[in-house]
Design a protein around this motif. Structure first.
Motif, mmCIF file in Angstrom:
data_model
loop_
_atom_site.group_PDB
_atom_site.id
_atom_site.type_symbol
_atom_site.label_atom_id
_atom_site.label_comp_id
_atom_site.label_asym_id
_atom_site.label_seq_id
_atom_site.Cartn_x
_atom_site.Cartn_y
_atom_site.Cartn_z
ATOM 1 N N LEU A 1 0.853 -1.188 0.000
ATOM 2 C CA LEU A 1 0.000 0.000 0.000
ATOM 3 C C LEU A 1 0.884 1.232 0.000
ATOM 4 C CD1 LEU A 1 -2.976 1.139 0.341
ATOM 5 C CD2 LEU A 1 -2.364 1.406 2.759
ATOM 6 N N MET A 2 0.506 2.221 -0.788
ATOM 7 C CA MET A 2 1.202 3.505 -0.801
ATOM 8 C C MET A 2 0.213 4.597 -0.413
ATOM 9 S SD MET A 2 3.328 5.249 -3.935
ATOM 10 C CE MET A 2 4.173 6.830 -3.760
ATOM 11 N N LEU A 3 0.577 5.366 0.590
ATOM 12 C CA LEU A 3 -0.216 6.517 1.030
ATOM 13 C C LEU A 3 0.789 7.563 1.502
ATOM 14 C CD1 LEU A 3 -2.970 7.821 1.659
ATOM 15 C CD2 LEU A 3 -2.847 6.753 3.915
ATOM 16 N N VAL A 4 0.984 8.584 0.715
ATOM 17 C CA VAL A 4 2.098 9.502 0.932
ATOM 18 C C VAL A 4 1.746 10.583 1.960
ATOM 19 C CG1 VAL A 4 3.564 11.219 -0.214
ATOM 20 C CG2 VAL A 4 3.022 9.068 -1.366
ATOM 21 N N ASP A 5 2.725 10.894 2.806
ATOM 22 C CA ASP A 5 2.661 12.031 3.736
ATOM 23 C C ASP A 5 1.602 11.880 4.829
ATOM 24 O OD1 ASP A 5 4.750 13.409 2.535
ATOM 25 O OD2 ASP A 5 3.446 14.474 1.149
ATOM 26 N N VAL A 6 1.244 10.670 5.158
ATOM 27 C CA VAL A 6 0.316 10.433 6.264
ATOM 28 C C VAL A 6 1.054 9.813 7.439
ATOM 29 C CG1 VAL A 6 -1.705 9.105 7.019
ATOM 30 C CG2 VAL A 6 -1.756 10.342 4.840
ATOM 31 N N ALA A 7 1.710 8.693 7.224
ATOM 32 C CA ALA A 7 2.536 8.057 8.258
ATOM 33 C C ALA A 7 3.921 7.819 7.675
ATOM 34 C CB ALA A 7 1.913 6.739 8.707
ATOM 35 N N LEU A 8 4.952 8.265 8.371
ATOM 36 C CA LEU A 8 6.330 8.109 7.917
ATOM 37 C C LEU A 8 6.968 6.991 8.740
ATOM 38 C CD1 LEU A 8 7.296 11.893 7.757
ATOM 39 C CD2 LEU A 8 6.146 10.494 6.017
ATOM 40 N N PRO A 9 7.225 5.832 8.147
ATOM 41 C CA PRO A 9 7.701 4.689 8.925
ATOM 42 C C PRO A 9 8.926 5.005 9.778
ATOM 43 C CG PRO A 9 7.115 3.994 6.714
ATOM 44 C CD PRO A 9 7.043 5.501 6.722
ATOM 45 N N GLY A 10 8.792 4.787 11.070
ATOM 46 C CA GLY A 10 9.905 4.972 11.989
ATOM 47 C C GLY A 10 10.109 6.389 12.483
ATOM 48 N N TRP A 11 9.345 7.335 11.970
ATOM 49 C CA TRP A 11 9.526 8.740 12.314
ATOM 50 C C TRP A 11 8.191 9.364 12.717
ATOM 51 C CZ3 TRP A 11 14.257 11.482 11.723
ATOM 52 C CH2 TRP A 11 15.297 10.729 11.156
ATOM 53 N N VAL A 12 8.248 10.371 13.572
ATOM 54 C CA VAL A 12 7.051 11.148 13.875
ATOM 55 C C VAL A 12 6.720 12.021 12.671
ATOM 56 C CG1 VAL A 12 7.607 11.184 16.327
ATOM 57 C CG2 VAL A 12 8.289 13.118 14.889
ATOM 58 N N PRO A 13 5.514 12.586 12.604
ATOM 59 C CA PRO A 13 5.192 13.493 11.501
ATOM 60 C C PRO A 13 6.109 14.709 11.479
ATOM 61 C CG PRO A 13 3.200 12.816 12.646
ATOM 62 C CD PRO A 13 4.349 12.343 13.477
ATOM 63 N N PHE A 14 6.300 15.230 10.294
ATOM 64 C CA PHE A 14 7.067 16.458 10.099
ATOM 65 C C PHE A 14 6.388 17.619 10.836
ATOM 66 C CE2 PHE A 14 7.708 20.283 7.352
ATOM 67 C CZ PHE A 14 9.065 20.429 7.542
ATOM 68 N N TYR A 15 7.092 18.709 10.943
ATOM 69 C CA TYR A 15 6.645 19.909 11.657
ATOM 70 C C TYR A 15 5.162 20.220 11.406
ATOM 71 C CZ TYR A 15 6.734 24.766 13.293
ATOM 72 O OH TYR A 15 6.475 25.933 13.953
ATOM 73 N N GLY A 16 4.438 20.486 12.477
ATOM 74 C CA GLY A 16 3.039 20.870 12.346
ATOM 75 C C GLY A 16 2.158 19.778 11.781
ATOM 76 N N PHE A 17 2.390 18.536 12.219
ATOM 77 C CA PHE A 17 1.580 17.394 11.786
ATOM 78 C C PHE A 17 1.587 17.257 10.263
ATOM 79 C CE2 PHE A 17 -2.797 15.137 11.981
ATOM 80 C CZ PHE A 17 -2.176 13.901 12.141
ATOM 81 N N ASN A 18 2.798 17.248 9.701
ATOM 82 C CA ASN A 18 2.994 17.063 8.258
ATOM 83 C C ASN A 18 2.348 18.168 7.420
ATOM 84 O OD1 ASN A 18 4.593 14.778 8.277
ATOM 85 N ND2 ASN A 18 2.894 13.356 7.997
ATOM 86 N N LEU A 19 2.029 19.299 8.022
ATOM 87 C CA LEU A 19 1.382 20.400 7.288
ATOM 88 C C LEU A 19 0.124 19.919 6.584
ATOM 89 C CD1 LEU A 19 4.570 22.096 5.736
ATOM 90 C CD2 LEU A 19 3.458 22.594 7.917
ATOM 91 N N ASN A 20 -0.617 19.030 7.237
ATOM 92 C CA ASN A 20 -1.818 18.458 6.628
ATOM 93 C C ASN A 20 -2.886 19.528 6.390
ATOM 94 O OD1 ASN A 20 -1.170 15.603 6.535
ATOM 95 N ND2 ASN A 20 -1.202 15.663 8.765
ATOM 96 N N GLU A 21 -3.557 19.432 5.254
ATOM 97 C CA GLU A 21 -4.628 20.367 4.948
ATOM 98 C C GLU A 21 -5.925 20.007 5.676
ATOM 99 O OE1 GLU A 21 -5.162 21.678 0.923
ATOM 100 O OE2 GLU A 21 -3.149 21.032 0.361
ATOM 101 N N ASP A 22 -6.114 18.750 6.015
ATOM 102 C CA ASP A 22 -7.321 18.294 6.710
ATOM 103 C C ASP A 22 -6.867 17.464 7.906
ATOM 104 O OD1 ASP A 22 -9.585 16.938 7.644
ATOM 105 O OD2 ASP A 22 -10.471 16.762 5.649
ATOM 106 N N VAL A 23 -6.868 18.073 9.092
ATOM 107 C CA VAL A 23 -6.348 17.387 10.272
ATOM 108 C C VAL A 23 -7.236 16.208 10.679
ATOM 109 C CG1 VAL A 23 -5.779 17.649 12.727
ATOM 110 C CG2 VAL A 23 -5.039 19.370 11.070
ATOM 111 N N PRO A 24 -8.556 16.382 10.842
ATOM 112 C CA PRO A 24 -9.377 15.207 11.174
ATOM 113 C C PRO A 24 -9.279 14.105 10.120
ATOM 114 C CG PRO A 24 -10.611 17.226 11.559
ATOM 115 C CD PRO A 24 -9.372 17.619 10.827
ATOM 116 N N GLY A 25 -9.227 14.485 8.844
ATOM 117 C CA GLY A 25 -9.091 13.490 7.787
ATOM 118 C C GLY A 25 -7.772 12.747 7.850
ATOM 119 N N SER A 26 -6.701 13.454 8.213
ATOM 120 C CA SER A 26 -5.393 12.817 8.328
ATOM 121 C C SER A 26 -5.334 11.886 9.535
ATOM 122 C CB SER A 26 -4.298 13.883 8.426
ATOM 123 O OG SER A 26 -4.238 14.628 7.229
#
Length: 234
Positions: A89-114
């Motif tokens: 499965l590929m789902l980009v920029d949601v979960a980064l294996p082995g790492w916490v999300p990037f600054y500001g929760f991966n700069l997600n546009e939809d926080v509840p959706g993410s």
């Protein structure tokens, strides 16, 4: 479709940058309309893209590729890409294996959706995961750890909003309202982040670097999107 309209609709029209060849004139195109493949000039040339609403299956080089849109997450058009022949499965920029999300929760546009996207990813059968960035493949365990990490932040944020008293911060800064707001929200985010950082040190890399900023973004979403712990209600 604009980001705002995609975020509020039940389906999105997803554009594929490098699709299979366009169908013959006697074949229905994706979405049931051949016009969606024609050049905007209307001169009969076909645009170099095709679109789909919720699901699309491609067959490329003998491989089956299943595409699905389950609502906005990192971006309005971020999709789930599954290769069943490879248990991947590929789902980009949601979960980064082995790492916490990037600054500001991966700069997600939809926080509840993410936040919800991890459970949706785990609902698929797969063994190997491509999350984008940070240089390694993931596993179902990686996704489960990421899901629990975010769940712990959400729980910590709710606790912080219920227990961190804003009064001392506003009293300290008097008429400087923004200073009171800033220091109160920072304190609440730090309160939520501290136990998570402690729990995931040695489990997810960079927890001490980005957890506080992720906690702040989730805190603001819980306040403003869900109306919890806020005088502003959705």
């Amino acid at each position: 479709m604009s980001a705002s309209s995609a975020a509020t609709s039940s389906s999105a029209r997803i554009q594929l940058a490098q699709p299979p060849p366009a169908p013959r004139p006697d074949q229905p195109a994706v979405g049931g309309s051949r016009d969606s493949h024609r050049h905007p000039s209307g001169r009969g040339r076909r645009a170099r893209h095709l679109t789909f609403d919720d699901h699309k299956t491609l067959r490329v080089g003998g491989e089956r590729i299943e595409l699905a849109w389950h609502g906005t997450n990192h971006t309005p058009d971020n999709i789930y890409i599954r290769l069943p022949g490879h248990d991947m499965l590929m789902l980009v920029d949601v979960a980064l294996p082995g790492w916490v999300p990037f600054y500001g929760f991966n700069l997600n546009e939809d926080v509840p959706g993410s936040i919800a996207a991890r459970a949706k990813a785990l609902s698929y059968p797969w063994k190997h995961y491509i999350g984008g960035h940070m240089g390694r493949l993931g596993t179902r365990d990686d996704m489960a750890v990421h899901q629990q990490y975010v769940t712990d932040i959400v729980a910590g944020v709710r606790t912080a909003l219920a227990t961190v008293d804003p009064a001392p911060y506003f009293t300290k800064y008097g008429n400087n309202t923004w200073a009171g707001v800033r220091t109160y929200l920072d304190a609440a985010a730090d309160h939520a982040a501290a136990p998570v950082i402690k729990k995931y040190t040695g489990v997810l890399a960079a927890g001490d670097v980005f957890t506080a900023s992720t906690a702040f973004i989730i805190l603001e979403s819980i306040r403003l999107d869900l109306g919890y712990g806020s005088q502003i209600h959705p």
